[in-house]
Scaffold this motif. Sequence first.
Motif, PDB file in Angstrom:
ATOM      1  N   MET A   1      16.094  30.180  -1.972  1.00  0.00           N
ATOM      2  CA  MET A   1      17.000  31.285  -2.249  1.00  0.00           C
ATOM      3  C   MET A   1      16.202  32.573  -2.165  1.00  0.00           C
ATOM      4  O   MET A   1      15.180  32.711  -2.805  1.00  0.00           O
ATOM      5  N   THR A   2      16.685  33.502  -1.367  1.00  0.00           N
ATOM      6  CA  THR A   2      16.025  34.791  -1.178  1.00  0.00           C
ATOM      7  C   THR A   2      16.900  35.896  -1.751  1.00  0.00           C
ATOM      8  O   THR A   2      18.114  35.878  -1.569  1.00  0.00           O
ATOM      9  N   VAL A   3      16.276  36.878  -2.421  1.00  0.00           N
ATOM     10  CA  VAL A   3      16.973  38.077  -2.869  1.00  0.00           C
ATOM     11  C   VAL A   3      16.429  39.226  -2.035  1.00  0.00           C
ATOM     12  O   VAL A   3      15.220  39.424  -1.957  1.00  0.00           O
ATOM     13  N   ALA A   4      17.327  39.964  -1.364  1.00  0.00           N
ATOM     14  CA  ALA A   4      16.925  41.060  -0.493  1.00  0.00           C
ATOM     15  C   ALA A   4      17.741  42.300  -0.812  1.00  0.00           C
ATOM     16  O   ALA A   4      18.841  42.204  -1.357  1.00  0.00           O
ATOM     17  N   LYS A   5      17.205  43.467  -0.468  1.00  0.00           N
ATOM     18  CA  LYS A   5      17.955  44.703  -0.641  1.00  0.00           C
ATOM     19  C   LYS A   5      18.686  45.020   0.647  1.00  0.00           C
ATOM     20  O   LYS A   5      18.162  44.817   1.731  1.00  0.00           O
ATOM     21  N   GLY A   6      19.922  45.467   0.538  1.00  0.00           N
ATOM     22  CA  GLY A   6      20.706  45.831   1.710  1.00  0.00           C
ATOM     23  C   GLY A   6      22.157  45.429   1.560  1.00  0.00           C
ATOM     24  O   GLY A   6      22.569  44.920   0.526  1.00  0.00           O
ATOM     25  N   ARG A   7      22.925  45.676   2.602  1.00  0.00           N
ATOM     26  CA  ARG A   7      24.345  45.342   2.606  1.00  0.00           C
ATOM     27  C   ARG A   7      24.530  43.908   3.071  1.00  0.00           C
ATOM     28  O   ARG A   7      23.921  43.503   4.058  1.00  0.00           O
ATOM     29  N   PRO A   8      25.361  43.135   2.403  1.00  0.00           N
ATOM     30  CA  PRO A   8      25.610  41.751   2.838  1.00  0.00           C
ATOM     31  C   PRO A   8      26.427  41.731   4.131  1.00  0.00           C
ATOM     32  O   PRO A   8      27.135  42.686   4.429  1.00  0.00           O
ATOM     33  N   PRO A   9      26.331  40.638   4.891  1.00  0.00           N
ATOM     34  CA  PRO A   9      27.153  40.537   6.092  1.00  0.00           C
ATOM     35  C   PRO A   9      28.631  40.427   5.724  1.00  0.00           C
ATOM     36  O   PRO A   9      28.974  39.996   4.631  1.00  0.00           O
ATOM     37  N   ALA A  10      29.497  40.827   6.644  1.00  0.00           N
ATOM     38  CA  ALA A  10      30.946  40.758   6.408  1.00  0.00           C
ATOM     39  C   ALA A  10      31.377  39.295   6.336  1.00  0.00           C
ATOM     40  O   ALA A  10      30.804  38.438   7.007  1.00  0.00           O
ATOM     41  N   LEU A  11      32.378  39.022   5.493  1.00  0.00           N
ATOM     42  CA  LEU A  11      32.910  37.659   5.398  1.00  0.00           C
ATOM     43  C   LEU A  11      33.524  37.256   6.729  1.00  0.00           C
ATOM     44  O   LEU A  11      34.192  38.045   7.375  1.00  0.00           O
ATOM     45  N   PHE A  34      29.367  31.717 -11.226  1.00  0.00           N
ATOM     46  CA  PHE A  34      29.504  32.135  -9.840  1.00  0.00           C
ATOM     47  C   PHE A  34      29.036  33.572  -9.655  1.00  0.00           C
ATOM     48  O   PHE A  34      29.360  34.445 -10.454  1.00  0.00           O
ATOM     49  N   VAL A  35      28.258  33.829  -8.587  1.00  0.00           N
ATOM     50  CA  VAL A  35      27.788  35.175  -8.282  1.00  0.00           C
ATOM     51  C   VAL A  35      28.502  35.713  -7.043  1.00  0.00           C
ATOM     52  O   VAL A  35      29.159  36.745  -7.100  1.00  0.00           O
ATOM     53  N   THR A  36      28.378  35.044  -5.895  1.00  0.00           N
ATOM     54  CA  THR A  36      28.983  35.529  -4.649  1.00  0.00           C
ATOM     55  C   THR A  36      28.962  34.467  -3.564  1.00  0.00           C
ATOM     56  O   THR A  36      28.327  33.434  -3.721  1.00  0.00           O
ATOM     57  N   VAL A  37      29.653  34.754  -2.475  1.00  0.00           N
ATOM     58  CA  VAL A  37      29.609  33.927  -1.270  1.00  0.00           C
ATOM     59  C   VAL A  37      28.879  34.719  -0.192  1.00  0.00           C
ATOM     60  O   VAL A  37      29.135  35.909  -0.012  1.00  0.00           O
ATOM     61  N   VAL A  38      27.964  34.057   0.514  1.00  0.00           N
ATOM     62  CA  VAL A  38      27.206  34.705   1.581  1.00  0.00           C
ATOM     63  C   VAL A  38      27.498  33.972   2.887  1.00  0.00           C
ATOM     64  O   VAL A  38      27.190  32.786   3.009  1.00  0.00           O
ATOM     65  N   PRO A  39      28.113  34.663   3.882  1.00  0.00           N
ATOM     66  CA  PRO A  39      28.420  34.031   5.155  1.00  0.00           C
ATOM     67  C   PRO A  39      27.227  34.125   6.104  1.00  0.00           C
ATOM     68  O   PRO A  39      27.190  34.949   7.015  1.00  0.00           O
ATOM     69  N   ALA A  40      26.229  33.316   5.876  1.00  0.00           N
ATOM     70  CA  ALA A  40      24.999  33.396   6.655  1.00  0.00           C
ATOM     71  C   ALA A  40      24.357  32.020   6.770  1.00  0.00           C
ATOM     72  O   ALA A  40      24.639  31.136   5.956  1.00  0.00           O
ATOM     73  N   PRO A  41      23.479  31.825   7.751  1.00  0.00           N
ATOM     74  CA  PRO A  41      22.832  30.519   7.919  1.00  0.00           C
ATOM     75  C   PRO A  41      21.753  30.242   6.875  1.00  0.00           C
ATOM     76  O   PRO A  41      21.356  29.107   6.674  1.00  0.00           O
ATOM     77  N   GLU A  42      21.266  31.274   6.192  1.00  0.00           N
ATOM     78  CA  GLU A  42      20.238  31.128   5.158  1.00  0.00           C
ATOM     79  C   GLU A  42      20.775  31.665   3.838  1.00  0.00           C
ATOM     80  O   GLU A  42      21.507  32.656   3.817  1.00  0.00           O
ATOM     81  N   PRO A  43      20.405  31.040   2.706  1.00  0.00           N
ATOM     82  CA  PRO A  43      20.890  31.510   1.394  1.00  0.00           C
ATOM     83  C   PRO A  43      20.175  32.774   0.939  1.00  0.00           C
ATOM     84  O   PRO A  43      19.124  32.738   0.324  1.00  0.00           O
ATOM     85  N   THR A  44      20.743  33.922   1.287  1.00  0.00           N
ATOM     86  CA  THR A  44      20.175  35.214   0.937  1.00  0.00           C
ATOM     87  C   THR A  44      21.180  35.994   0.116  1.00  0.00           C
ATOM     88  O   THR A  44      22.326  36.157   0.529  1.00  0.00           O
ATOM     89  N   LEU A  45      20.755  36.484  -1.038  1.00  0.00           N
ATOM     90  CA  LEU A  45      21.599  37.302  -1.909  1.00  0.00           C
ATOM     91  C   LEU A  45      21.201  38.757  -1.697  1.00  0.00           C
ATOM     92  O   LEU A  45      20.041  39.116  -1.857  1.00  0.00           O
ATOM     93  N   TYR A  46      22.146  39.590  -1.293  1.00  0.00           N
ATOM     94  CA  TYR A  46      21.862  40.990  -0.977  1.00  0.00           C
ATOM     95  C   TYR A  46      22.184  41.890  -2.159  1.00  0.00           C
ATOM     96  O   TYR A  46      23.316  41.932  -2.624  1.00  0.00           O
ATOM     97  N   ALA A  47      21.189  42.625  -2.624  1.00  0.00           N
ATOM     98  CA  ALA A  47      21.357  43.579  -3.716  1.00  0.00           C
ATOM     99  C   ALA A  47      21.531  44.970  -3.116  1.00  0.00           C
ATOM    100  O   ALA A  47      20.784  45.359  -2.217  1.00  0.00           O
ATOM    101  N   VAL A  48      22.524  45.709  -3.590  1.00  0.00           N
ATOM    102  CA  VAL A  48      22.781  47.041  -3.043  1.00  0.00           C
ATOM    103  C   VAL A  48      22.090  48.150  -3.831  1.00  0.00           C
ATOM    104  O   VAL A  48      22.138  49.300  -3.445  1.00  0.00           O
ATOM    105  N   SER A  49      21.420  47.797  -4.935  1.00  0.00           N
ATOM    106  CA  SER A  49      20.690  48.801  -5.727  1.00  0.00           C
ATOM    107  C   SER A  49      19.395  48.181  -6.254  1.00  0.00           C
ATOM    108  O   SER A  49      19.249  46.957  -6.308  1.00  0.00           O
ATOM    109  N   ASP A  50      18.461  49.044  -6.645  1.00  0.00           N
ATOM    110  CA  ASP A  50      17.206  48.559  -7.231  1.00  0.00           C
ATOM    111  C   ASP A  50      17.473  47.800  -8.526  1.00  0.00           C
ATOM    112  O   ASP A  50      16.830  46.785  -8.796  1.00  0.00           O
TER     113      ASP A  50
END
Length: 73
Positions: A1-11, A34-50
């Motif tokens: 599981m990766t946590v990254a800064k940025g905008r998540p991909p569109a559903l 439950f936190v969120t759903v990420v439509p991506a091939p890798e489990p990455t959680l995108y944070a929009v703020s520090d």
Amino acid sequence: MTVAKGRPPALRAGSGFAIYERRRDASGNEIEEFVTVVPAPEPTLYAVSDEQFNAWRGKRLIAKRVRLEPSRG
């Protein structure tokens, strides 16, 4: 599981991940919230703020593979 800064991909339809926070309640039982759903091939959680990035980085996060279906509107 990766946590990254940025905008998540569109559903979109296809493979993705449902991300949960795993923790213990007051009586010591393990629970998943439950936190969120990420439509991506890798489990990455995108944070929009520090603040969000720092909060998620210290959590016990898990990802479960899901198949996202197109909406039938």
